[in-house]
Design an enzyme around this catalytic site. Structure first.
Site, PDB file in Angstrom:
ATOM      1  N   ARG A   1      32.898 -40.012  23.851  1.00  0.00           N
ATOM      2  CA  ARG A   1      34.080 -39.527  24.576  1.00  0.00           C
ATOM      3  C   ARG A   1      35.312 -40.391  24.321  1.00  0.00           C
ATOM      4  O   ARG A   1      36.434 -39.905  24.425  1.00  0.00           O
ATOM      5  CB  ARG A   1      33.772 -39.381  26.062  1.00  0.00           C
ATOM      6  CG  ARG A   1      32.796 -38.238  26.346  1.00  0.00           C
ATOM      7  CD  ARG A   1      32.438 -38.106  27.815  1.00  0.00           C
ATOM      8  NE  ARG A   1      31.971 -39.332  28.407  1.00  0.00           N
ATOM      9  CZ  ARG A   1      30.703 -39.741  28.410  1.00  0.00           C
ATOM     10  NH1 ARG A   1      29.775 -39.000  27.857  1.00  0.00           N
ATOM     11  NH2 ARG A   1      30.370 -40.884  28.978  1.00  0.00           N
TER      12      ARG A   1
ATOM     13  N   GLU B   1      24.556 -49.192  32.519  1.00  0.00           N
ATOM     14  CA  GLU B   1      23.988 -49.015  33.861  1.00  0.00           C
ATOM     15  C   GLU B   1      22.690 -48.240  33.882  1.00  0.00           C
ATOM     16  O   GLU B   1      21.928 -48.325  34.832  1.00  0.00           O
ATOM     17  CB  GLU B   1      25.016 -48.401  34.816  1.00  0.00           C
ATOM     18  CG  GLU B   1      25.438 -46.986  34.500  1.00  0.00           C
ATOM     19  CD  GLU B   1      26.590 -46.867  33.527  1.00  0.00           C
ATOM     20  OE1 GLU B   1      27.256 -45.818  33.540  1.00  0.00           O
ATOM     21  OE2 GLU B   1      26.829 -47.792  32.717  1.00  0.00           O
TER      22      GLU B   1
END
Length: 170
Positions: free
Chosen positions: A58, A95
Site C-alpha cells: 500500500r 504486530e
C-alpha cells in the site's frame, strides 16, 4: 476534507484482534487520494528529496504520486524474491507476524536524500527496516510520511531520531 471518513475499519483482519484500517475507499475517490498525497508531501516539500522509498504494497499507492509531486525518483521496497537484480534484505517483526523487505542494491546513490513512505505506522517495525535499508545504501533519511498512525501501538518509540509525519492518528 475529512479523510477519516473515507477509511473503512475492518475488525479481525488479517487476524483476530486486529482492527484493519482499509484505505481502498479513499483510493477509489480521486479527490481523497489527491488530498492524502498532498498532506503527506507537505511537510517535506522543501526537504530536497532525491528518492521516495515506498513500502510494499500500500505504500506504493501513495509513494509513486508523492515522488512525482516532489520531483523525485521512486524506489520500491519489496517483499523477498520480487526484485530481479542484486538486493539488500532486512527482516523485521510486525504486530501480527514477521516479514522482510528488499531493495535493489543500486537503487539509491550514497548521500542521496530519501523519504520513507507507507500507509500505516503501527509498531514501527516496517519503517525501522526501511530506514535500516536506506542507511545501508548510504542514503540520508529526511523522514517518513504515513497516512495513518496507530498511536496506541507506539511505533514512534522504535524510530528514535526519525522525523515521522502522519496525516491521521487513531
Amino acid at each position: 476534507m475529512d479523510l477519516s471518513q473515507v477509511i473503512r475499519n475492518v475488525a479481525d483482519f488479517p487476524s483476530k484482534g486486529i482492527l484493519f484500517r482499509d484505505v481502498t475507499p479513499l483510493l477509489a475517490r480521486p479527490e481523497a487520494l489527491r488530498e492524502a498525497c498532498e498532506r503527506m508531501v507537505a511537510p517535506f516539500r522543501d526537504a530536497r528529496i532525491d528518492r521516495v522509498l515506498a513500502i510494499e504494497s500500500r505504500g506504493f499507492l501513495f509513494g509513486a504520486p508523492m515522488a512525482l509531486m516532489l520531483g523525485a525518483g521512486f524506489v520500491p521496497l519489496r517483499k523477498p524474491g520480487k526484485l530481479p537484480c542484486a538486493t539488500l534484505r532486512e527482516a523485521y517483526t510486525l504486530e501480527y507476524g514477521e516479514a522482510a523487505l528488499e531493495v535493489h542494491a543500486d537503487a539509491v546513490a550514497p548521500g542521496q536524500r530519501v523519504l520513507l513512505v507507507d500507509d500505516v505506522l503501527a509498531t514501527g517495525g516496517t519503517l525501522a527496516a526501511a530506514g535500516s535499508l536506506a542507511g545501508r545504501l548510504g542514503a540520508e533519511v529526511a523522514g517518513a510520511a504515513v497516512l495513518i498512525e496507530l498511536e496506541g501501538l507506539r511505533g514512534r518509540a522504535r524510530l528514535p531520531g526519525l522525523r515521522v509525519e502522519s496525516v491521521l492518528r487513531y
